[in-house]
Design an enzyme around this catalytic site. Sequence first.
Site, short mmCIF file in Angstrom:
data_model
loop_
_atom_site.label_atom_id
_atom_site.label_comp_id
_atom_site.label_asym_id
_atom_site.label_seq_id
_atom_site.Cartn_x
_atom_site.Cartn_y
_atom_site.Cartn_z
N ILE A 89 72.30 36.62 37.78
CA ILE A 89 71.40 36.52 38.95
C ILE A 89 70.34 37.61 38.94
O ILE A 89 69.36 37.52 39.68
CB ILE A 89 72.17 36.55 40.30
CG1 ILE A 89 73.04 37.81 40.42
CG2 ILE A 89 72.99 35.29 40.48
CD1 ILE A 89 73.56 38.06 41.83
N THR A 129 74.77 43.89 40.81
CA THR A 129 74.91 42.47 41.17
C THR A 129 74.76 42.24 42.68
O THR A 129 74.00 41.37 43.11
CB THR A 129 76.27 41.93 40.68
OG1 THR A 129 76.23 41.85 39.25
CG2 THR A 129 76.56 40.55 41.24
N THR A 161 81.26 39.25 53.71
CA THR A 161 82.66 39.58 53.98
C THR A 161 82.85 40.30 55.32
O THR A 161 81.90 40.91 55.84
CB THR A 161 83.18 40.49 52.83
OG1 THR A 161 84.40 41.11 53.20
CG2 THR A 161 82.19 41.62 52.52
N ASP A 162 84.06 40.26 55.84
CA ASP A 162 84.38 41.02 57.06
C ASP A 162 84.40 42.53 56.77
O ASP A 162 84.33 43.34 57.69
CB ASP A 162 85.74 40.57 57.64
CG ASP A 162 86.91 40.66 56.67
OD1 ASP A 162 86.70 41.03 55.49
OD2 ASP A 162 88.05 40.33 57.08
N GLU A 163 84.50 42.90 55.49
CA GLU A 163 84.67 44.32 55.14
C GLU A 163 83.44 45.15 55.48
O GLU A 163 83.52 46.37 55.56
CB GLU A 163 85.05 44.46 53.67
CG GLU A 163 86.33 43.71 53.34
CD GLU A 163 86.92 44.05 51.98
OE1 GLU A 163 86.70 45.16 51.49
OE2 GLU A 163 87.60 43.17 51.43
N TYR A 187 82.34 48.51 47.30
CA TYR A 187 82.20 47.04 47.40
C TYR A 187 81.58 46.64 48.73
O TYR A 187 80.55 45.95 48.77
CB TYR A 187 83.58 46.35 47.24
CG TYR A 187 83.57 44.90 47.71
CD1 TYR A 187 82.82 43.94 47.04
CD2 TYR A 187 84.29 44.50 48.84
CE1 TYR A 187 82.79 42.61 47.47
CE2 TYR A 187 84.27 43.18 49.28
CZ TYR A 187 83.51 42.24 48.60
OH TYR A 187 83.49 40.94 49.04
N ASN A 217 90.21 35.34 51.68
CA ASN A 217 90.48 33.97 51.28
C ASN A 217 91.72 33.91 50.37
O ASN A 217 91.98 34.86 49.63
CB ASN A 217 89.32 33.42 50.45
CG ASN A 217 88.11 33.04 51.28
OD1 ASN A 217 87.53 31.98 51.09
ND2 ASN A 217 87.71 33.89 52.22
N PRO A 242 103.30 45.83 43.37
CA PRO A 242 102.75 47.08 43.89
C PRO A 242 102.14 46.91 45.28
O PRO A 242 101.24 46.09 45.47
CB PRO A 242 101.67 47.45 42.86
CG PRO A 242 101.26 46.14 42.26
CD PRO A 242 102.44 45.22 42.33
N VAL A 243 102.63 47.68 46.26
CA VAL A 243 102.12 47.61 47.64
C VAL A 243 101.53 48.98 47.98
O VAL A 243 102.21 50.00 47.86
CB VAL A 243 103.25 47.25 48.63
CG1 VAL A 243 102.75 47.29 50.06
CG2 VAL A 243 103.81 45.87 48.29
P1 NAD Z 1 85.03 36.15 42.33
O1 NAD Z 1 85.02 37.56 41.81
O2 NAD Z 1 86.24 35.32 42.14
O3 NAD Z 1 83.81 35.34 41.69
C1 NAD Z 1 82.54 35.89 41.54
C2 NAD Z 1 81.75 35.00 40.60
O4 NAD Z 1 80.44 35.56 40.48
C3 NAD Z 1 82.34 34.92 39.18
O5 NAD Z 1 82.31 33.59 38.72
C4 NAD Z 1 81.40 35.79 38.36
O6 NAD Z 1 81.31 35.38 36.99
C5 NAD Z 1 80.08 35.60 39.10
N1 NAD Z 1 79.17 36.73 38.90
C6 NAD Z 1 79.45 38.05 39.04
N2 NAD Z 1 78.35 38.78 38.77
C7 NAD Z 1 77.37 37.90 38.46
C8 NAD Z 1 76.00 38.03 38.12
N3 NAD Z 1 75.43 39.24 38.00
N4 NAD Z 1 75.27 36.92 37.89
C9 NAD Z 1 75.84 35.69 37.99
N5 NAD Z 1 77.13 35.50 38.31
C10 NAD Z 1 77.88 36.59 38.54
O7 NAD Z 1 84.64 36.28 43.87
P2 NAD Z 1 85.08 35.36 45.10
O8 NAD Z 1 86.34 35.87 45.65
O9 NAD Z 1 84.97 33.94 44.70
O10 NAD Z 1 83.93 35.72 46.14
C11 NAD Z 1 82.74 34.96 46.19
C12 NAD Z 1 81.83 35.54 47.28
O11 NAD Z 1 82.51 35.50 48.52
C13 NAD Z 1 81.47 37.00 47.04
O12 NAD Z 1 80.14 37.18 47.43
C14 NAD Z 1 82.41 37.77 47.95
O13 NAD Z 1 81.83 38.98 48.37
C15 NAD Z 1 82.54 36.79 49.11
N6 NAD Z 1 83.78 36.89 49.87
C16 NAD Z 1 84.99 36.83 49.24
C17 NAD Z 1 86.16 36.87 49.99
C18 NAD Z 1 87.51 36.76 49.34
O14 NAD Z 1 88.52 36.91 50.03
N7 NAD Z 1 87.61 36.46 48.06
C19 NAD Z 1 86.09 37.01 51.39
C20 NAD Z 1 84.83 37.06 52.00
C21 NAD Z 1 83.69 36.99 51.23
#
Ligand code: NAD
Length: 373
Positions: A89, A129, A161-163, A187, A217, A242-243
């Site tokens: 991206i 990123t 995210t909520d974070e 993060y 999620n 691990p906790v």
């Molecule tokens: P993930 O780490 O499983 O997937 C991230 C994806 O982005 C991967 O496929 C990776 O290859 C791709 N990626 C990373 N850097 C990239 C780059 N520079 N260019 C193109 N692609 C790139 O993450 P996820 O858990 O699926 O989260 C997806 C989104 O949702 C994120 O933005 C995360 O912040 C947000 N989010 C996640 C959660 C959660 O609980 N997992 C909760 C709230 C929000």
Amino acid sequence: MAFAPLDMLQQSSLASLDAADSSPSSTPCRTILVTGGAGFIGTNFVYYWVKHHPGDRLIVLDALTYAGCRHNLSPLEENASITFAHGNICDRPLVEKLLASENVDTLIHFAAESHVDRSIAAPDAFIRTNVVGTYTVLDAFRHHWNHRGQPAGDRFVHISTDEVYGSLSLTDPPFTETTAYAPNSPYSASKAGGDHLVRAYFKTYNLPTLITNCSNNYGPYQYPEKLIPLMTMNGLHGKPLPVYGDGRNVRDWIYVEDHCRAIDSILNKGKPGEAYNIGGETEIANIDLVRLICKHLDEMAIALPVRPVEQLITFVEDRPGHDFRYAMDATKLRTTTGWRPLYSFEHGLRETIQWYVDHSNWWKRLSEIKTDV
Ligand code: NAD
């Protein structure tokens, strides 16, 4: 699905904003660029979207980092309305070319570095990123939207995210959309930076952006460094569970399909310039969740090296700056769109654990599985 090198991408005639409506939710057909569509939530989103909006065209852009898996989308290989582009991206010419050649009207931005522990060990990829990459797709989309004549239906949806809100005590009320940002990890700070840019692009350029802030999620295809798949895999292999700290930290959990449905509702009913909290209404302490996973594994008719699995729980040194509690007030989303989570935690968790048990080929294929600390 076409796996397209950039120079082979062609103009799509499959969808346009005024094309006939064939989706179940009576929305116009869209051409959507999905960043990060080979990751955990992105993969689930692509499957959700293909099922519920079969008339739409999807272009998946993913760098295939350790967290992205090309094979996740293999069953869609024959689907002509999906194109996969392998790329970053941060690569502005690539993003511009995809937007223009496919005449994209909607961008759903999932791509991110997403693991807090990795952000503590090495923040640079997170800044590149989550901040620079988000700026790159956002600004490229702005120019593309201008070039298209600023259609009112175009949307840029930023998945966050909520974070970003920081940490709550047990007695604090849940986060609302007006809670001040107070991110505590590299993060969450990098995600907050992306959120602020997206907000600013609405205020400054009137770009039709939406921000979603979601809680933790769970579900299929999650890289096994995150709590639920990590504990499940370690339990299956008889490895320590691990906790962090005393395990009393609280998280709100949402089944990934409920998150995807929320994004659908927000894309189609949300107001540009707004942010929406998404929560699963399931707050649980980490240690209680780990015990629940152990119970489910014990109850499944599978071979386990150690049973009861709970014996494997090992308390480890707490994560630096570990947020104590996250909780989401999703009233705005509910009242604006009518969305609510449909999965009970008990049901969703059992299904998720069963998925990891049944898909050993999936996790064996991942190149770099971290199953211990
Ligand atoms: P993930 O780490 O499983 O997937 C991230 C994806 O982005 C991967 O496929 C990776 O290859 C791709 N990626 C990373 N850097 C990239 C780059 N520079 N260019 C193109 N692609 C790139 O993450 P996820 O858990 O699926 O989260 C997806 C989104 O949702 C994120 O933005 C995360 O912040 C947000 N989010 C996640 C959660 C959660 O609980 N997992 C909760 C709230 C929000």
